[in-house]
Design a protein around this motif. Structure first.
Motif, mmCIF file in Angstrom:
data_model
loop_
_atom_site.group_PDB
_atom_site.id
_atom_site.type_symbol
_atom_site.label_atom_id
_atom_site.label_comp_id
_atom_site.label_asym_id
_atom_site.label_seq_id
_atom_site.Cartn_x
_atom_site.Cartn_y
_atom_site.Cartn_z
ATOM 1 N N HIS A 232 -6.195 8.888 0.898
ATOM 2 C CA HIS A 232 -6.768 7.641 1.319
ATOM 3 C C HIS A 232 -5.786 7.247 2.470
ATOM 4 N N ALA A 233 -4.821 7.854 2.951
ATOM 5 C CA ALA A 233 -3.779 7.478 3.737
ATOM 6 C C ALA A 233 -4.040 7.812 5.296
ATOM 7 N N ASN A 234 -3.564 7.094 6.118
ATOM 8 C CA ASN A 234 -3.592 7.714 7.532
ATOM 9 C C ASN A 234 -2.642 8.638 7.621
ATOM 10 N N THR A 235 -2.751 9.886 7.682
ATOM 11 C CA THR A 235 -1.824 11.039 7.937
ATOM 12 C C THR A 235 -1.381 11.437 9.369
ATOM 13 N N ASP A 236 -2.077 10.458 10.277
ATOM 14 C CA ASP A 236 -1.608 10.705 11.661
ATOM 15 C C ASP A 236 -0.401 10.052 11.959
ATOM 16 N N GLU A 237 0.068 9.462 10.935
ATOM 17 C CA GLU A 237 1.367 8.269 11.281
ATOM 18 C C GLU A 237 2.711 9.186 10.504
ATOM 19 N N ARG B 276 0.377 -12.850 -8.368
ATOM 20 C CA ARG B 276 1.232 -12.744 -7.175
ATOM 21 C C ARG B 276 1.330 -11.267 -6.879
ATOM 22 N N PHE B 277 1.626 -10.426 -8.033
ATOM 23 C CA PHE B 277 1.830 -8.934 -7.813
ATOM 24 C C PHE B 277 0.336 -8.279 -7.437
ATOM 25 N N ASP B 278 -0.660 -8.635 -8.367
ATOM 26 C CA ASP B 278 -1.845 -8.031 -7.887
ATOM 27 C C ASP B 278 -2.378 -8.107 -6.564
ATOM 28 N N PHE B 279 -2.266 -9.522 -6.035
ATOM 29 C CA PHE B 279 -2.608 -9.847 -4.624
ATOM 30 C C PHE B 279 -1.915 -9.199 -3.563
ATOM 31 N N TRP B 280 -0.578 -9.076 -3.911
ATOM 32 C CA TRP B 280 0.263 -8.457 -3.112
ATOM 33 C C TRP B 280 0.191 -6.893 -2.932
ATOM 34 N N HIS B 281 -0.197 -6.319 -4.185
ATOM 35 C CA HIS B 281 -0.541 -4.773 -4.286
ATOM 36 C C HIS B 281 -1.786 -4.434 -3.277
ATOM 37 N N ASP B 282 -2.807 -5.335 -3.552
ATOM 38 C CA ASP B 282 -3.920 -5.203 -2.682
ATOM 39 C C ASP B 282 -3.705 -5.194 -1.200
ATOM 40 N N VAL B 283 -2.927 -6.079 -0.838
ATOM 41 C CA VAL B 283 -2.661 -6.173 0.685
ATOM 42 C C VAL B 283 -1.836 -5.097 1.159
ATOM 43 N N ALA B 284 -0.601 -4.717 0.490
ATOM 44 C CA ALA B 284 0.162 -3.583 0.655
ATOM 45 C C ALA B 284 -0.478 -2.271 0.814
ATOM 46 N N ARG B 285 -1.383 -2.069 -0.149
ATOM 47 C CA ARG B 285 -2.223 -0.961 0.001
ATOM 48 C C ARG B 285 -2.709 -0.637 1.305
ATOM 49 N N LYS B 286 -3.320 -1.816 1.848
ATOM 50 C CA LYS B 286 -4.299 -1.624 2.820
ATOM 51 C C LYS B 286 -3.451 -1.836 4.142
ATOM 52 N N ASP B 287 -2.337 -2.582 4.343
ATOM 53 C CA ASP B 287 -1.557 -2.632 5.625
ATOM 54 C C ASP B 287 -0.184 -1.876 5.654
ATOM 55 N N VAL B 288 0.299 -1.265 4.486
ATOM 56 C CA VAL B 288 1.399 -0.399 4.590
ATOM 57 C C VAL B 288 0.646 1.293 4.530
ATOM 58 N N VAL B 289 0.425 1.445 3.250
ATOM 59 C CA VAL B 289 -0.086 2.796 2.748
ATOM 60 C C VAL B 289 -0.768 2.662 1.357
ATOM 61 N N ASP B 290 -1.502 3.802 1.074
ATOM 62 C CA ASP B 290 -2.270 3.419 -0.441
ATOM 63 C C ASP B 290 -0.931 4.015 -1.320
ATOM 64 N N HIS B 291 -0.881 3.258 -2.424
ATOM 65 C CA HIS B 291 0.219 3.849 -3.505
ATOM 66 C C HIS B 291 -0.160 2.858 -4.806
ATOM 67 N N ALA B 292 0.512 3.463 -5.672
ATOM 68 C CA ALA B 292 0.709 2.574 -7.195
ATOM 69 C C ALA B 292 1.998 1.980 -7.256
ATOM 70 N N SER B 293 2.228 0.854 -7.723
ATOM 71 C CA SER B 293 3.370 0.232 -7.835
ATOM 72 C C SER B 293 3.344 -0.850 -9.164
#
Length: 218
Positions: free
Chosen positions: A73-78, A15-32
């Motif tokens: 790796h983030a979209n810094t235009d936002e 669960r967490f690994d799958f969630w982390h991959d999606v959140a890094r793509k759809d929200v912002v790159d991060h570690a959690s």
């Protein structure tokens, strides 16, 4: 808003690994790091209002960090406008700390480092606002990040209430209404965020709003 990911039908070990991959793509790159991998649960939904991206996510308790490596790796235009729905989030950016309770709002800049702690059953809506649209209204926003915007004035209360309705009504909003809603949201955000730095923001902010109103009436 469309459901992008849910841990509901995912094996607990993944669960967490799958969630982390999606959140890094759809929200912002991060570690959690989750408090407990075996009981971790999360859901992510997305949508948009014109040029403003919407991401709503619920998750179990965890901590997050957004470092220089992730910024590359983030979209810094936002810029991120975060509105808390449930639970709590403690965020720190640029030497400032803020704790969001339900109804509270804050501004976070993904071009800067930050860290946060999500409580159990946290639920937050993130508006991914084009930086140029915010800067046109407020000027430079670095001093406005990680400050609590509580729904205790007419402007902040109206913004909080408006954001509370977005996830539930966006599927019903047509293209014409969406085109009208985008500048309305941007103006409300500018009024509310501008109040966090009263010594620097209101002049440019009010001038920008005045110019748009004059242009609309000509």
């Amino acid at each position: 808003m469309k459901t992008v990911f849910s841990t509901k039908h995912v094996h607990p070990r993944d669960r967490f690994d799958f969630w982390h991959d999606v959140a890094r793509k759809d929200v912002v790159d991060h570690a959690s790091t989750p408090r407990c991998r075996n009981t971790f649960r999360a859901q992510l939904r997305s949508g948009s209002v014109g040029a403003i991206g919407l991401v709503s996510f619920q998750n179990s308790e965890m901590s997050v960090t957004h470092t220089r490596h992730h910024i590359a790796h983030a979209n810094t235009d936002e810029l991120f406008v975060c509105r808390q729905f449930g639970g709590r989030i403690a965020l720190e950016q640029d030497g400032r700390q803020v704790v969001l309770e339900p109804g509270d709002i804050t501004l976070i800049d993904p071009s800067l480092q930050y860290q946060g702690r999500f409580s159990e059953a946290s639920e937050v809506l993130v508006l991914k606002v084009p930086r140029q649209l915010m800067n046109a209204r407020l000027g430079q926003t670095q001093e406005m990040t990680a400050r609590a915007i509580k729904p205790c004035t007419a402007e902040t209360g109206l913004l909080s209430a408006s954001l509370a309705m977005l996830p539930f009504h966006m599927p019903e909003v047509g293209s014409t209404a969406e085109a009208l809603l985008e500048p309305h949201l941007l103006d409300l955000i500018s009024l509310a965020v501008g109040q966090t730095c009263p010594t620097s923001a209101p002049v440019g902010q009010n001038e920008g709003l005045h110019e748009r109103r004059m242009a609309g009436s000509s």
